[in-house]
Design an enzyme around this catalytic site. Structure first.
Site, PDB file in Angstrom:
ATOM      1  N   ASP A   1      -3.204   2.439  -5.935  1.00  0.00           N
ATOM      2  CA  ASP A   1      -2.126   2.496  -4.948  1.00  0.00           C
ATOM      3  C   ASP A   1      -2.014   1.272  -4.047  1.00  0.00           C
ATOM      4  O   ASP A   1      -1.344   1.333  -3.024  1.00  0.00           O
ATOM      5  CB  ASP A   1      -2.252   3.762  -4.098  1.00  0.00           C
ATOM      6  CG  ASP A   1      -3.381   3.657  -3.085  1.00  0.00           C
ATOM      7  OD1 ASP A   1      -4.324   2.904  -3.328  1.00  0.00           O
ATOM      8  OD2 ASP A   1      -3.295   4.343  -2.059  1.00  0.00           O
ATOM      9  N   GLU A   2      -2.660   0.157  -4.408  1.00  0.00           N
ATOM     10  CA  GLU A   2      -2.462  -1.021  -3.569  1.00  0.00           C
ATOM     11  C   GLU A   2      -2.648  -2.303  -4.362  1.00  0.00           C
ATOM     12  O   GLU A   2      -3.366  -2.333  -5.361  1.00  0.00           O
ATOM     13  CB  GLU A   2      -3.381  -1.011  -2.350  1.00  0.00           C
ATOM     14  CG  GLU A   2      -4.838  -0.927  -2.670  1.00  0.00           C
ATOM     15  CD  GLU A   2      -5.694  -1.026  -1.418  1.00  0.00           C
ATOM     16  OE1 GLU A   2      -5.495  -1.953  -0.609  1.00  0.00           O
ATOM     17  OE2 GLU A   2      -6.570  -0.176  -1.244  1.00  0.00           O
TER      18      GLU A   2
ATOM     19  N   ASP B   1       0.859  -1.179   0.000  1.00  0.00           N
ATOM     20  CA  ASP B   1       0.000   0.000   0.000  1.00  0.00           C
ATOM     21  C   ASP B   1       0.902   1.238   0.000  1.00  0.00           C
ATOM     22  O   ASP B   1       1.714   1.426   0.897  1.00  0.00           O
ATOM     23  CB  ASP B   1      -0.883  -0.029   1.260  1.00  0.00           C
ATOM     24  CG  ASP B   1      -2.110   0.851   1.121  1.00  0.00           C
ATOM     25  OD1 ASP B   1      -2.065   1.807   0.327  1.00  0.00           O
ATOM     26  OD2 ASP B   1      -3.103   0.584   1.821  1.00  0.00           O
TER      27      ASP B   1
END
Length: 408
Positions: free
Chosen positions: A110-111, A17
DNA sequence: TCTGGGGTCCTAGGACCC
DNA sequence: TCTGGGGTCCTAGGACCC
């Protein structure tokens, strides 16, 4: 192999993350922002998309109204989001993940989950792999990330949260219960504010409380599915495999189930013409994205949010799937008019097309006729012009001059 | 000075069909 | 003539996630 527990894992999963992703990317290469709180967001009626850790120290959080964020942290540098840059950095980061394992499940910009069970022989223990990922991302992209490592994806995801910012947390199988059970129920994936306060009212405050509650009791309170699901998560028993896929409809990815667009007006309006013009813009945006993706859908839905923030949806299923802007707009306008609004002040409208299927599976009876065929060709021409000249180049006549109503 | 935009999934009721 | 159940589709709303 410093961690003996690593050896007992049949399927170690990493959850990676990015730390304050939008804010970090936006501040890259800006030494003038070093040591300053940074907030990404904007618009007079917007919310915070991302805040760096200095801004968070002042209480700024994602999804908070920008007005409140400015009050909490007047010194913050406010940057407008640049999604093209965010997407391109995200793609590079994902490529980095793929050097570690092909089993990368992208959850958002973003993860991602990484199944590294096939990588330990080559790259070392799960913890060592996590550190490698972190240094790759830092060295190549100039941003930091946090990594959770566990045998279950849901536990790995909790681990990355505990690791933030800029750290690694490994939760070996024999420590799952000890780590999970003291946490607040709100830390479980799928438990938001509503469910959390419902559970608290029932006296279920920690994850351990949920774990010790019989499944039927949870199901009566939360519904069949969520009740059973939370009980599983509370024991860290989420054995869902990591599936190599890219979240958006990229190559090989599953097509989206729906596509939509919505917009909050600069000022609330009770003017039907303003709303209908906005519906046309939104239908155009959605239709274009559908045609680019090669999908069509049968159900058209609108969202209307009123000045008091109450929000309704209305939908209608058409006889045939469509990707034609004018058909989407006509259906949306009918749904809006059917509301019979008189003086109601509208804050936001949205258009969404659901039940998407690939166009090749839409056996349109092409005898349908010339008008429809004409609209499809008009759409294609507009799409081509926008590709060549940009989205400001072409607009329906009724939209010309309409922009002032949003920004005035 | 309030509260974005992109999605997913679940639930529940009614219609309709077998 | 009465009664029931199951499955599917449609619609609306709600909760959640990033």
């Amino acid at each position: 192999m410093t961690d003996p527990a690593d050896l007992s894992w049949d399927c170690p999963v990493l959850h990676v993350d990015m730390d304050a992703f939008y804010a970090s990317v936006a501040a890259r290469g800006r030494p003038d922002l070093a040591g300053r709180p940074v907030v990404v967001g904007g618009g007079s009626r917007g919310v915070v998309l991302s805040a760096n850790y200095l801004a968070r120290e002042r209480g700024v959080r994602s999804a908070m109204p920008m007005t409140r964020a400015r009050r909490l942290c007047p010194r913050a540098v406010v940057l407008a989001p640049d999604f093209d840059t965010f997407s391109s950095v995200s793609s590079s980061v994902i490529e980095t993940f793929r050097r570690v394992t092909p089993l990368v499940e992208v959850l958002s910009l973003d993860e991602a989950f990484l199944d590294v069970s096939g990588s330990t022989r080559r790259l070392g223990s799960p913890r060592e792999i996590a550190e490698q990922v972190r240094s790759y991302v830092h060295d190549e992209q100039g941003i930091t990330c946090s990594v959770g490592v566990a045998a279950a994806p849901s536990v790995a995801k909790l681990g990355s949260r505990l690791a933030k910012p800029d750290g690694v947390v490994v939760v070996p199988p024999d420590q799952v219960v000890a780590v999970l059970h003291p946490l607040d129920v709100g830390d479980l994936y799928g438990v938001g504010e509503k469910t959390r306060s419902l559970l608290h009212r029932l006296g279920l405050v920690t994850v351990g409380d949920v774990a010790r509650t019989p499944v039927p009791t949870l199901q009566r309170a939360l519904g069949h599915h969520l009740g059973a699901h939370l009980h599983e998560l509370a024991w860290g028993a989420d054995r869902r495999p990591v599936v190599a896929r890219h979240a958006p409809a990229f190559f090989g990815g599953e097509p989206d189930r729906s596509m939509g667009a919505q917009e909050t007006f600069g000022f609330d309006t009770d003017d039907r013409d303003v709303v209908v013009r906005e519906l046309l813009r939104l239908a155009g945006r959605v239709g274009r994205r559908m045609r680019v993706a090669g999908v069509a859908g049968r159900t058209v839905a609108i969202t209307v949010r009123f000045a008091d923030f109450t929000t309704i949806t209305r939908s209608r299923t058409l006889p045939e799937a469509t990707d034609v802007t004018s058909e989407i707009h006509r259906a949306a306008t009918r749904l809006y008019d059917a509301l019979g609004l008189q003086r109601a002040r509208v804050r936001l409208v949205g258009v969404r097309v659901e039940g998407l299927v690939p166009c090749v599976r839409v056996h349109r009876q092409l005898l349908l006729g010339e008008p429809e065929r004409g609209w499809r060709e008009a759409d294609r021409a507009v799409d081509r012009a926008i590709r060549r000249f940009g989205s400001d180049a072409v607009a329906p006549a009724s939209l010309l001059g309409g922009r002032a109503t949003r920004s005035a």
